[in-house]
Write an enzyme that holds these catalytic residues in place. Structure first.
Site, PDB file in Angstrom:
ATOM      1  N   ASP A  23      44.364  42.298  34.949  1.00 36.63           N
ATOM      2  CA  ASP A  23      45.238  42.612  36.082  1.00 36.63           C
ATOM      3  C   ASP A  23      44.592  42.006  37.327  1.00 36.63           C
ATOM      4  O   ASP A  23      43.660  42.580  37.852  1.00 36.63           O
ATOM      5  CB  ASP A  23      45.386  44.122  36.202  1.00 36.63           C
ATOM      6  CG  ASP A  23      46.211  44.538  37.406  1.00 36.63           C
ATOM      7  OD1 ASP A  23      46.831  43.684  38.046  1.00 36.63           O
ATOM      8  OD2 ASP A  23      46.222  45.760  37.695  1.00 36.63           O
ATOM      9  N   GLU A  72      47.049  42.587  46.612  1.00 30.38           N
ATOM     10  CA  GLU A  72      48.147  43.312  45.953  1.00 30.38           C
ATOM     11  C   GLU A  72      47.742  44.749  45.666  1.00 30.38           C
ATOM     12  O   GLU A  72      48.519  45.668  45.847  1.00 30.38           O
ATOM     13  CB  GLU A  72      48.526  42.596  44.649  1.00 30.38           C
ATOM     14  CG  GLU A  72      49.807  43.122  43.997  1.00 30.38           C
ATOM     15  CD  GLU A  72      49.594  44.254  42.988  1.00 30.38           C
ATOM     16  OE1 GLU A  72      50.597  44.793  42.506  1.00 30.38           O
ATOM     17  OE2 GLU A  72      48.436  44.607  42.684  1.00 30.38           O
ATOM     18  N   GLU A  73      46.500  44.914  45.239  1.00 31.73           N
ATOM     19  CA  GLU A  73      46.054  46.231  44.766  1.00 31.73           C
ATOM     20  C   GLU A  73      45.964  47.270  45.887  1.00 31.73           C
ATOM     21  O   GLU A  73      45.873  48.458  45.633  1.00 31.73           O
ATOM     22  CB  GLU A  73      44.691  46.111  44.054  1.00 31.73           C
ATOM     23  CG  GLU A  73      44.714  45.275  42.773  1.00 31.73           C
ATOM     24  CD  GLU A  73      45.467  45.937  41.623  1.00 31.73           C
ATOM     25  OE1 GLU A  73      45.958  47.060  41.803  1.00 31.73           O
ATOM     26  OE2 GLU A  73      45.565  45.308  40.555  1.00 31.73           O
TER      27      GLU A  73
HETATM   28 CO    CO Z   1      46.639  46.513  39.359  1.00 29.16          CO
HETATM   29 ZN    ZN Z   2      48.428  43.725  39.096  1.00 27.69          ZN
END
Ligand code: CO
Ligand code: ZN
Length: 322
Positions: A159, A188-189
């Protein structure tokens, strides 16, 4: 698999994506017409064309921790960078950018888990020695080297380095008249931040985010339709987006006509870059391709090689046929 190993092994918590961007740039330069980075650190690789303007997004950042305090005895206190599961933390190794390794411990002797009671042990004898090794604000990520076994890939940071890998491999293969923007996004996280400015600048007509999704196929897993090894997952909905019906149906058509194995995905926890891309400016027809993943946000995420290949094939198909 060598490239995916490099991608997952490279240090890059949210806000510190430079090394990943550098690696991706080297890998993609020969396959695109234009590369730029923006103020938030997004790396955008464009393959020019006269057709539709299409954006693909995968995030470069991985989850991690940030040092908030160093005590007299040399133990570090920390906060999370992205969504950490407290159950995944105890006795785990984390690695700082300068190579310092820490082990996460806790004051608690029971099964209760509070981050405020946890600390990181870097083997320092006191604060002075610890401060020579790390500083307040330094980030660290999980240790968890990539291993391949029985067609499954196990690693930290799949991820979303696996999404970056999908974009890179698709960029190498695709033959299309469309104007394609392969975006490697930042932060993003911690709230889909990079994708927001990337999409605003590009103003695409269509977009796809490529990220991991949960599965429902381990013992007593929550009831979820997606299974490891059963194909790429076409996103219907998650916490951040309801995908465009047009995009979703197009993806299904392409998968069926090209013989790509797929499953429909609804992820009830978390979101992806699609969450901010779809309501950029006047709106963007947005969908998602997801790679089914076990143990997301742990040092040992697992994906299936077949799902990975199907995801690349579907992305190439979309770029060529939309
Ligand atoms: Co993630
Ligand atoms: Zn992700």
């Amino acid at each position: 698999m060598e490239l995916l190993k490099k991608l997952t092994g490279t240090f890059g918590p949210s806000g510190c994506e430079e090394k990943i961007a550098e690696l991706i740039k080297k890998e993609t330069e020969a396959f695109c017409d234009e590369i730029y980075t923006d103020a938030l650190g997004n790396l955008v690789c464009r393959k020019k064309g006269n057709g539709k303007k299409v954006m693909f997004a995968s995030h470069m950042d991985e989850i991690g921790i940030v040092v908030t305090f160093i005590d007299e005895a040399g133990f570090l206190r920390f906060a999370d960078v992205g969504g950490l599961y407290l159950r995944n933390l105890i006795n785990r190794r984390v690695r700082f950018e300068n190579g310092v390794i820490g082990v996460i411990g806790t004051e608690e002797n029971n099964e209760k888990r509070q981050m405020a009671k946890m600390f990181i042990d870097i083997g320092a004898k006191d604060r002075e020695e610890a401060e020579k090794m790390v500083s307040i604000g330094d980030m660290a990520v999980f240790e968890g080297e990539l291993t391949v076994q029985n067609g499954k890939i196990i690693s930290k940071a799949l991820d979303d380095r696996v999404g970056c890998y999908v974009l890179i491999e698709a960029m190498k293969k695709v033959k299309s008249e469309n104007d394609l923007y392969f975006c490697f996004t930042t932060q993003e996280e911690v709230g889909l931040r990079g994708a927001r400015t990337a999409a605003y600048k590009i103003e695409p007509e269509y977009a796809l985010s490529v990220d991991v999704t949960d599965i429902g196929d381990t013992p007593k897993a929550p009831k979820m339709a997606v299974k490891l090894g059963k194909g790429t997952a076409i996103k219907v909905m998650d916490y951040s987006v309801i995908t465009s019906v047009e995009v979703r149906e197009k993806l299904i058509d392409i998968a069926e006509s090209r013989g790509i194995k797929y499953q429909r995905e609804i992820m009830m926890e978390g979101g992806t870059d699609a969450g901010v891309i779809h309501f950029t400016k006047g709106g963007v027809k947005t969908g998602g391709i997801s790679i089914p993943t076990r143990y997301i946000h742990s040092p040992s995420e697992i994906i299936d090689e077949k799902d990975l290949k199907a995801s690349i094939d579907l992305l190439v198909g979309f770029a060529e046929e939309i």
